[in-house]
Design a protein around this motif. Structure first.
Motif, mmCIF file in Angstrom:
data_model
loop_
_atom_site.group_PDB
_atom_site.id
_atom_site.type_symbol
_atom_site.label_atom_id
_atom_site.label_comp_id
_atom_site.label_asym_id
_atom_site.label_seq_id
_atom_site.Cartn_x
_atom_site.Cartn_y
_atom_site.Cartn_z
ATOM 1 N N ASN A 95 0.814 -1.014 -0.152
ATOM 2 C CA ASN A 95 0.100 0.105 0.079
ATOM 3 C C ASN A 95 0.800 1.416 0.059
ATOM 4 N N ARG A 96 0.214 2.342 -0.528
ATOM 5 C CA ARG A 96 0.969 3.769 -0.362
ATOM 6 C C ARG A 96 -0.239 4.676 -0.027
ATOM 7 N N ALA A 97 0.166 5.600 0.618
ATOM 8 C CA ALA A 97 -0.555 6.915 1.034
ATOM 9 C C ALA A 97 -0.179 7.848 -0.073
ATOM 10 N N TRP A 98 -1.010 8.261 -0.872
ATOM 11 C CA TRP A 98 -0.784 9.415 -1.911
ATOM 12 C C TRP A 98 -0.777 10.694 -1.321
ATOM 13 N N ILE A 99 0.410 11.400 -1.460
ATOM 14 C CA ILE A 99 0.237 12.728 -0.816
ATOM 15 C C ILE A 99 0.836 13.769 -1.849
ATOM 16 N N PRO A 108 -3.347 19.457 -3.114
ATOM 17 C CA PRO A 108 -2.763 19.618 -1.704
ATOM 18 C C PRO A 108 -3.729 19.671 -0.687
ATOM 19 N N GLY A 109 -3.608 18.917 0.364
ATOM 20 C CA GLY A 109 -4.637 18.880 1.453
ATOM 21 C C GLY A 109 -5.473 17.620 1.309
ATOM 22 N N VAL A 110 -5.179 17.021 0.220
ATOM 23 C CA VAL A 110 -5.715 15.671 0.268
ATOM 24 C C VAL A 110 -4.811 14.499 0.242
ATOM 25 N N VAL A 111 -5.198 13.438 1.120
ATOM 26 C CA VAL A 111 -4.600 12.113 0.973
ATOM 27 C C VAL A 111 -5.329 11.000 0.389
ATOM 28 N N PHE A 112 -4.973 10.043 -0.483
ATOM 29 C CA PHE A 112 -5.687 9.030 -1.087
ATOM 30 C C PHE A 112 -4.895 7.608 -0.747
ATOM 31 N N ILE A 113 -5.926 6.824 0.010
ATOM 32 C CA ILE A 113 -5.339 5.635 0.214
ATOM 33 C C ILE A 113 -5.936 4.357 -0.102
ATOM 34 N N PRO A 114 -5.706 3.488 -1.011
ATOM 35 C CA PRO A 114 -6.429 2.407 -1.396
ATOM 36 C C PRO A 114 -6.859 1.543 -0.092
ATOM 37 N N PHE A 115 -8.094 0.793 -0.195
ATOM 38 C CA PHE A 115 -8.447 0.010 0.900
ATOM 39 C C PHE A 115 -8.252 -1.545 0.682
ATOM 40 N N HIS A 116 -7.260 -1.965 -0.418
ATOM 41 C CA HIS A 116 -7.204 -3.356 -0.533
ATOM 42 C C HIS A 116 -6.096 -4.113 0.574
ATOM 43 N N PHE A 117 -5.425 -3.073 1.465
ATOM 44 C CA PHE A 117 -4.395 -3.958 1.981
ATOM 45 C C PHE A 117 -4.776 -4.255 3.564
ATOM 46 N N GLY A 118 -4.916 -5.346 3.774
ATOM 47 C CA GLY A 118 -5.091 -5.600 5.405
ATOM 48 C C GLY A 118 -4.053 -5.072 6.448
ATOM 49 N N GLU A 119 -2.833 -5.061 5.831
ATOM 50 C CA GLU A 119 -1.686 -4.731 6.863
ATOM 51 C C GLU A 119 -1.735 -3.202 6.910
ATOM 52 N N SER A 120 -2.171 -2.513 6.111
ATOM 53 C CA SER A 120 -2.495 -0.883 6.306
ATOM 54 C C SER A 120 -3.573 -0.507 5.736
ATOM 55 N N PRO A 121 -4.759 -1.161 6.699
ATOM 56 C CA PRO A 121 -6.020 -0.901 5.967
ATOM 57 C C PRO A 121 -6.780 0.760 6.279
ATOM 58 N N ALA A 122 -6.877 1.270 5.052
ATOM 59 C CA ALA A 122 -7.605 2.404 4.956
ATOM 60 C C ALA A 122 -8.931 2.732 5.924
ATOM 61 N N ASN A 123 -9.538 1.490 5.979
ATOM 62 C CA ASN A 123 -10.853 1.612 6.838
ATOM 63 C C ASN A 123 -10.466 1.599 8.201
ATOM 64 N N ALA A 124 -9.496 1.757 8.473
ATOM 65 C CA ALA A 124 -9.154 1.942 10.055
ATOM 66 C C ALA A 124 -9.389 3.483 10.536
ATOM 67 N N LEU A 125 -9.400 3.980 9.244
ATOM 68 C CA LEU A 125 -9.298 5.673 9.370
ATOM 69 C C LEU A 125 -10.835 6.324 8.965
ATOM 70 N N THR A 126 -11.538 5.606 8.044
ATOM 71 C CA THR A 126 -12.512 6.125 7.390
ATOM 72 C C THR A 126 -13.704 6.400 8.728
ATOM 73 N N ASN A 127 -14.804 7.365 8.101
ATOM 74 C CA ASN A 127 -15.712 8.030 9.308
ATOM 75 C C ASN A 127 -17.096 6.989 9.007
ATOM 76 N N PRO A 128 -17.673 6.555 9.891
ATOM 77 C CA PRO A 128 -18.764 5.715 9.669
ATOM 78 C C PRO A 128 -19.956 6.358 9.586
ATOM 79 N N ALA A 129 -19.923 7.986 9.515
ATOM 80 C CA ALA A 129 -21.094 8.745 9.382
ATOM 81 C C ALA A 129 -21.764 8.437 8.114
ATOM 82 N N LEU A 130 -23.297 8.222 8.137
ATOM 83 C CA LEU A 130 -24.076 7.608 7.232
ATOM 84 C C LEU A 130 -24.801 8.678 6.401
ATOM 85 N N ASP A 131 -25.212 8.317 5.485
ATOM 86 C CA ASP A 131 -26.115 9.203 4.541
ATOM 87 C C ASP A 131 -27.421 8.639 5.385
#
Lengths: 539, 352
Positions: free
Chosen positions: A446-450, A487-510
């Motif tokens: 995984n990579r965090a795009w900065i 600038p100001g945005v970080v993109f992280i793919p969510f495929h990777f269990g060792e660095s899971p993007a969804n540890a960070l995401t917000n569970p706020a719902l529509d």
């Protein structure tokens, strides 16, 4: 999709918004590229990230994540102000225009541009291109829906299509790209808490009665059930005791995985039926080994409503069995005989209960290769374009939609916006593609795009390991320094269990669709010594 | 559209003026041999294998690049045409390895088929031959330009269909060969590893590494199915040999992809045979998941569902169905939830 994948090549203009099409839906991406290269279609890409389609675009609008409603209202404001609307379509086929107009009139291109972080002239140009094309198609994916304003975003796209008369005809339409092979089919089949097959509401007594009779039961519940995110909360409250998961890996795909893990631990009994011991299956009390797509008969329904065959090519390994067999076995142990659960027999049952699938049978699929619903009778050819003469509800309804900010905006503590998504080479939670050696070799980690500006300010070098932290948790991941993110945005793919993007995401719902806001969360990047104090989430 | 009538090899053919002679002939069941032609791309007219005689025309015409006209009289298989085609094949073979025994594409090679059909065993034109280095600079696609016939199909499909343009001809004359910018490895180009170039290459010049040595075309059974990845729904053929999927291809002009795939669709199949596959039910005992029989596992599932039903009612049970499973399986799971357990607590990852 209201229209078909093939039909995209007939569009005079395509607006791609919230879809990284060439990576998420490569074959649709190919059609869009061909429309541009061969047919001189004008492509507008509205997307915070620089995606490959930008190379083919007439115009790329880099609006801020979560400002889609403002952008679309701004475009529609221009269309109305400059007399570019399709007045005949509005008059003949729609209602609610006046209330809609009142809202859109508030969104001058200048105001919209301010919210979106773009130039007003860009909004004007996009509006003119879209409204000026003989036919214009809208293509979107989770970049539109995975917001607390997901429904508002989709309604705004429907408004734009109706305003310009771009529904019910070739080369036009509102075209969501479904992200999984059979997500369309799972919805069509009533794997949703509020509807039976073909979107017949569980609250409709007549529909229930039909199913009660066919299923030989006295009573079917009429109250809508829980959505996936509500199940998690109900499990934590102790209300859901048994959770039965077939072929899903929510521990990587759900937002805020720490919260989810607590729920999985909390339920009394967790059943996971899958082809691998996924991150989720590790928490199960019983794991049932299932057959993969290559080991069974069936059908998938794709993003343009095409029902197509799945055929058995090889035997399942060991004692793994088809899901249909497993489900029928559980049912029979609960005292219910499901009868013949072979795929053609089940499709017959589906057709008998589902008006939009009534004309679909294995005999016809063998003969024709595909059928697109609605296909209401055995002699019906299927429906490539929806809403040709009228909408499902009769008139198309304009919805006045106001711009709302995302649930969590960057602040001094968490100053960056995290947005998540897929890569071309990997798929969803990676349980399949990461077990395909050459694919994993191509993209092993995984990579965090900065953005370079942020990287410089934070003192982060390419491939340096950093921590990305949100209010939900932190992960360790290497940095990819690239101007593909603003600038100001970080993109992280969510495929990777060792660095899971969804540890960070917000569970706020529509509030309506109950879809989590994966596309906007506030995060910060931590480097050096400060990384040591953090507790990291892995799946 | 207006109709055009023409005669091909004595057969009257009715078609539309947008057709080429090659297309009209194929539609009428008349096969004209070709090498640089692929329906997915614009006609190129490079190889001259598909030349035909047209009455009244000056010289011979490439069938792939000549549109039909009303009253046209076409001959596709005269002695003269066969002689010229044989010469073209001999010229191609004069700089082509004769290693069909071990070539990955044997049995799936358009040059081999032509040599077979035209009985070309030896070439009259021995001379200098190329000996390029085999390029395996990535895990998926191998290029051996000794086998290249310069048809340009890889170059054109990458540019016209994929819209990427990784390849072009480099060098001139006898030294001309497809290549990447500065001969960089594919991993350092914008290559998307869709394998469209592999799918169109008429010889063994571009092949898929994961399928190498796994089986010959006549040893495999092809099973048509739908791709298990995104929602595009591309039609794929699984090539199966002795119970193992050894390759995936897509039928040309069928389904949403029309014969084109992405890297996942074409190469993402080996997970099916991965040693991590679950092969037996597992039950948690003393904190560990241990193998169990179906009888035990299913019994336990039913017992625990029953218990939850007794204790708390149907809404204490929740089901997650799957966007990865078939329609029929999704239907059955929601039926299990609603008809058997009695709850509407059934959802799947449509939102995720």
């Amino acid at each position: 999709m209201t229209n078909s994948i093939d039909d995209l090549e007939k569009a005079g203009c395509i607006l791609v918004i919230g879809s990284n099409t060439t990576e998420g839906h490569p074959i649709v991406g190919l059609r869009i590229k061909r429309a541009v290269m061969k047919n001189d279609c004008k492509l507008i890409v509205a997307e915070p990230r620089h995606i490959r389609l930008c190379y083919y675009a007439d115009q790329w609008i880099r609006h801020r994540p979560g400002t889609d409603v403002a952008l679309l209202n701004g475009m529609m404001n221009v269309i109305l102000a400059e007399g570019l609307a399709d007045e005949e379509f509005i008059r003949e086929r729609t209602e609610g225009f006046e209330e809609f107009r009142k809202v859109v009139e508030q969104y001058t291109p200048e105001r919209a541009a301010e919210i979106c972080g773009v130039e007003a002239e860009e909004i004007r140009r996009a509006a003119r291109t879209f409204a000026g094309a003989p036919s214009a198609a809208i293509v979107y994916a989770m970049g539109i829906t995975q917001h607390t304003t997901g429904v508002d975003n989709v309604l705004s796209l429907a408004n734009l299509a109706m305003l310009t008369g771009n529904l019910g005809k070739e080369g036009a339409g509102v075209n969501p790209l479904r992200g999984q092979n059979n997500v369309q089919g799972a919805c069509d089949m009533g794997a949703l808490p509020n509807v039976l097959t073909g979107y017949q509401p569980v609250s409709d007594p007549q529909a229930r009665e039909k199913f009660e009779k066919a299923w030989r039961v006295d009573y079917l519940p009429g109250n809508p059930g829980l959505t996936i995110m509500e199940m998690v909360d109900a499990a934590l409250r102790g209300e859901v005791r048994v959770l039965y998961i077939m072929g899903e890996n929510p521990l990587l795909s759900d937002p805020d995985i720490r919260h989810l893990r607590e729920a999985l631990e909390k339920v009394d009994f967790l059943v996971v039926q899958d082809i691998f011991l996924t991150e989720t299956a590790r928490y199960a009390d019983v794991v049932l080994p299932a057959a993969s797509f290559a080991e069974k008969e069936g059908t998938f329904t794709n993003t343009d409503r095409r029902v197509q065959r799945v055929r058995k090519a090889v035997e399942p390994p060991g004692e793994a069995r088809e899901d249909s067999w497993i489900i029928a076995q559980v049912a029979s142990r609960l005292g219910y005989d499901m009868g013949d659960v072979s795929a053609p027999a089940v499709m017959e049952e589906i057709a008998s209960l589902t008006p939009s699938y009534a004309g679909i049978s294995y005999r016809r699929l063998e003969e024709l290769g595909e059928l697109r619903w609605p296909c209401p009778s055995p002699d019906h050819p299927g429906t490539p374009i929806l809403h040709v003469d009228k909408f499902t509800r009769g008139k198309g309804k304009f919805s006045p939609v106001e711009y709302k900010t995302p649930a969590e905006e960057p602040d001094s503590e968490y100053p960056l916006v995290l947005t998540t998504g897929r890569l071309l080479t990997h798929y969803h939670t990676g349980s399949m593609t990461r077990r395909v050696k050459p694919l994993d070799e191509l993209v092993p980690e995984n990579r965090a795009w900065i953005n370079p500006a942020d990287a410089e300010r934070l003192g982060v070098a390419a491939d340096q390991e950093v921590a990305v932290e949100s209010r939900r948790g932190a992960i360790k991941v290497k940095a990819r320094i690239t101007e593909k993110v603003p600038p100001g945005v970080v993109f992280i793919p969510f495929h990777f269990g060792e660095s899971p993007a969804n540890a960070l995401t917000n569970p706020a719902l529509d509030p309506v669709a109950k879809i989590p806001e994966y596309k906007v969360a506030a995060v910060r990047i931590v480097t050096g010594k400060a990384m040591e104090g953090l507790e990291y989430v892995t799946a | 559209m207006e109709q055009v009538r023409l005669n091909i090899d004595g057969v009257d053919v009715v078609t539309t003026p947008d057709r080429t002679i090659l297309e009209a002939a194929r539609e009428a069941g008349i096969r004209i041999p070709s090498l640089c032609y692929d329906r997915r791309m614009e006609p190129y007219g490079a190889c001259r294998i598909c030349i035909v005689e047209v009455e009244g025309a000056r010289g011979l015409l490439p069938a792939c690049a000549t549109r039909v006209t009303d009253g046209m009289v076409v001959r596709t298989d005269t002695e003269e045409l066969r002689r010229i085609r044989r010469t073209i094949i001999e010229l191609l073979l004069s700089d082509h390895p004769r290693d069909c025994m071990t070539c990955e594409s044997a049995g799936n090679c358009e040059l081999q088929d032509l040599a077979y059909e035209y009985g070309v065993k030896e070439t009259r034109f021995p001379g200098e031959e190329h000996h390029y280095e085999v390029l395996a600079d990535n895990p998926l696609i191998e290029r051996d330009y000794d086998k290249c016939v310069l048809c340009g199909r890889c170059i054109r499909i990458c540019r016209e269909v994929q819209g990427v343009g990784v390849y072009d001809f480099v060098n001139r004359g006898f030294e001309a060969v497809p290549g990447t910018p500065y001969n960089r490895p594919l991993t350092e180009t914008p290559c998307e590893f869709c394998g469209q170039c592999v799918s169109t290459c008429p010889t063994g010049a571009i092949i898929s590494i994961p399928s190498k040595g796994k089986g010959r075309p006549w040893q495999v059974e092809k099973v048509r199915t739908t791709c298990p990845y995104c929602g595009c729904g591309c039609q794929i053929d699984l090539h199966v040999r002795d119970g193992e999927i050894i390759e995936v291809s897509s039928p040309v002009m069928v389904g949403p992809g029309e014969g084109n795939l992405c890297v996942k669709g074409r190469y993402g199949y080996s997970f099916v045979h991965h040693p991590d596959r679950l092969t037996t039910p597992l039950i948690r005992k003393d904190g560990e998941l241990v193998p169990a029989t179906w009888e035990e596992a299913l019994g336990m599932v039913a017992d625990r569902i029953s218990k939850a039903l007794d204790d708390k009612g149907p809404d204490a049970v929740a089901f997650l169905s799957s966007a990865r499973c078939t329609n029929e399986e999704n239907y059955l799971l929601q039926k299990l939830a609603r008809a058997v357990v009695g709850t509407n607590n059934v959802d799947h990852c449509a939102r995720l």
